[in-house]
Motif scaffolding. Structure first.
Motif, PDB file in Angstrom:
ATOM      1  N   ASP A 215       0.837  -1.208   0.000  1.00 47.53           N
ATOM      2  CA  ASP A 215       0.000   0.000   0.000  1.00 47.53           C
ATOM      3  C   ASP A 215       0.872   1.257   0.000  1.00 47.53           C
ATOM      4  N   ILE A 216       1.939   1.225   0.798  1.00 52.32           N
ATOM      5  CA  ILE A 216       2.864   2.363   0.857  1.00 52.32           C
ATOM      6  C   ILE A 216       3.556   2.538  -0.494  1.00 52.32           C
ATOM      7  N   ALA A 217       4.015   1.438  -1.078  1.00 53.74           N
ATOM      8  CA  ALA A 217       4.703   1.504  -2.370  1.00 53.74           C
ATOM      9  C   ALA A 217       3.773   2.035  -3.462  1.00 53.74           C
ATOM     10  N   GLU A 218       2.525   1.595  -3.422  1.00 54.82           N
ATOM     11  CA  GLU A 218       1.567   2.002  -4.460  1.00 54.82           C
ATOM     12  C   GLU A 218       1.236   3.494  -4.377  1.00 54.82           C
ATOM     13  N   GLY A 219       1.235   4.048  -3.164  1.00 53.08           N
ATOM     14  CA  GLY A 219       0.840   5.438  -3.010  1.00 53.08           C
ATOM     15  C   GLY A 219       1.980   6.409  -2.827  1.00 53.08           C
ATOM     16  N   ILE A 220       3.198   5.936  -3.052  1.00 55.34           N
ATOM     17  CA  ILE A 220       4.366   6.751  -2.712  1.00 55.34           C
ATOM     18  C   ILE A 220       4.452   8.051  -3.512  1.00 55.34           C
ATOM     19  N   TRP A 221       4.033   8.034  -4.793  1.00 53.12           N
ATOM     20  CA  TRP A 221       4.186   9.234  -5.624  1.00 53.12           C
ATOM     21  C   TRP A 221       3.154  10.309  -5.284  1.00 53.12           C
ATOM     22  N   ASP A 222       2.051   9.923  -4.650  1.00 52.79           N
ATOM     23  CA  ASP A 222       1.002  10.889  -4.303  1.00 52.79           C
ATOM     24  C   ASP A 222       1.096  11.353  -2.849  1.00 52.79           C
ATOM     25  N   ALA A 223       2.040  10.807  -2.098  1.00 47.45           N
ATOM     26  CA  ALA A 223       2.135  11.114  -0.669  1.00 47.45           C
ATOM     27  C   ALA A 223       2.853  12.432  -0.418  1.00 47.45           C
ATOM     28  N   GLY A 224       2.432  13.121   0.653  1.00 52.54           N
ATOM     29  CA  GLY A 224       3.119  14.323   1.077  1.00 52.54           C
ATOM     30  C   GLY A 224       4.278  13.987   1.992  1.00 52.54           C
TER      31      GLY A 224
END
Length: 371
Positions: A215-224
């Motif tokens: 989940d962290i890897a999948e959302g890494i580019w959109d994370a602040g």
């Protein structure tokens, strides 16, 4: 532990059982094979069979103590830190010089012998050349080239094989009653290592950990920035969670010492051994937790690399996330995926230097976002 608990190595089991039955035992064995194929488990069952009246029943005091690694006549040696050192071999030599406590056959199990220092290897060689009576050595390694040739020549070499993926799927489906699709996924996620696959199947928390990491890897580019910092803390928490359960198990083991010991001196000896094993277990599980998280991340970017390079989908590991992988692969280049894997590998190397892993994970996540 019994012979039935050794999965996927029928030739090895048969060979060792026949050696015991015919009383044609070597004074030293070298168990060689990949990680996770059952070498250490086999060593413990072999030691039990040599000392149990029923040939490794798993329930008598002798078998229980060997399983807990507290039997006074069964010695377990493994690297302290990065190496198996001379002081450990000297302590072993002192121990085997004493009279046996209760066992029929004393057994010394040395794990990861390819990580012995040169002084330690030379000291062990002297003992192998003139072994005490009723003592059997079991050396364990994944790397034959890392073991002193003169040590290899004094051991009976036993080779352990990788279990084919199709056989692993059969074992998982039969042993745990899971669907073949789920068994295939666990086989892929385990890297084709049976021991890892069995552990995953028996440890729901490891599968939940994988979901958290992906989940962290999948959302890494959109994370602040704050979300990435919190994600690093979440990864650390995933490593620490099972350690609390391990402490409870270890506490219960310590409470059983008085029942297993036959006098106060024996109880003190068992307590010391158990305390040493508990420290090694906690350190090993923490290290393995960090490695597993990094391996999951590597598998994610490797899958992106495969899709970006237009290789076959049948090479993917995280098949249950294929739609997300396909979507993200459209926005990443081959060089970016390769760079991400290099960043993760760099974090793995940092683990050797006892760094602050929370900070290391945080830096890694920020670097991955910038790829």
């Amino acid at each position: 532990m019994t012979w039935n608990e050794i999965v996927g190595q029928p030739e090895v089991i048969t060979w060792l059982q026949k050696a015991i039955e015919s009383d044609r035992l070597s004074h030293a064995y070298l168990f060689l094979g990949p990680t996770g194929v059952g070498k250490r488990t086999t060593a413990k069952v072999f030691a039990s069979a040599l000392n149990c009246r029923d040939g490794s029943c798993s329930s008598c005091p002798s078998c229980i103590k060997i399983d807990h690694e507290t039997h006074p006549d069964i010695f377990f040696i493994e690297p302290e830190g990065n190496f198996l050192n001379i002081d450990q071999i000297r302590e072993l030599q002192r121990e085997i010089g004493l009279k046996p406590f209760e066992g029929k056959t004393r057994v010394c199990i040395l794990d990861e012998v390819d990580r012995m220092t040169s002084p330690a290897a030379n000291a062990l060689l002297k003992t192998l050349e003139e072994p005490p009576p009723d003592l059997i050595f079991i050396l364990i390694t994944t790397n034959l080239e890392g073991v002193l040739p003169t040590i290899v020549s004094r051991c009976q070499l036993i080779r352990f094989k990788l279990v084919p993926s199709s056989k692993m799927v059969d074992i998982l489906a039969t042993k745990y009653g899971m669907s073949r699709d789920q068994a295939r996924l666990i086989t892929l996620v385990s890297g084709g290592i049976l021991g890892n696959a069995l552990s995953l199947a028996a440890s729901p928390w490891r599968l939940r950990r994988r979901e958290v990491v992906l989940d962290i890897a999948e959302g890494i580019w959109d994370a602040g920035a704050l979300e990435l910092s919190e994600a690093a803390g979440q990864l650390i928490s995933e490593v620490k969670k099972p350690l609390r359960g391990l402490k409870e198990i270890q506490k219960k083991e310590l409470e059983t010492i008085e029942d297993l010991a036959f006098n106060k001196a024996h109880a003190m000896r068992m307590r010391k051994r158990l305390d040493q094993r508990h420290k090694r277990e906690a350190s090993r599980q923490e290290r393995q937790g960090f490695e597993e998280i990094l391996n999951i991340l590597t598998s994610w970017y490797r899958d992106l690399l495969i899709l970006t390079g237009e290789s076959g989908e049948n090479l993917l590991v995280n098949m249950d996330r294929i739609e997300s992988l396909k979507r993200l692969s459209r926005n990443i280049s081959l060089s970016q995926a390769q760079k991400a894997i290099e960043i993760i590998e760099g974090t793995k190397r940092l683990m050797r230097f006892n760094v602050n892993m929370h900070l290391a994970f945080e830096v890694m996540l920020f670097k991955l976002q910038e790829v």
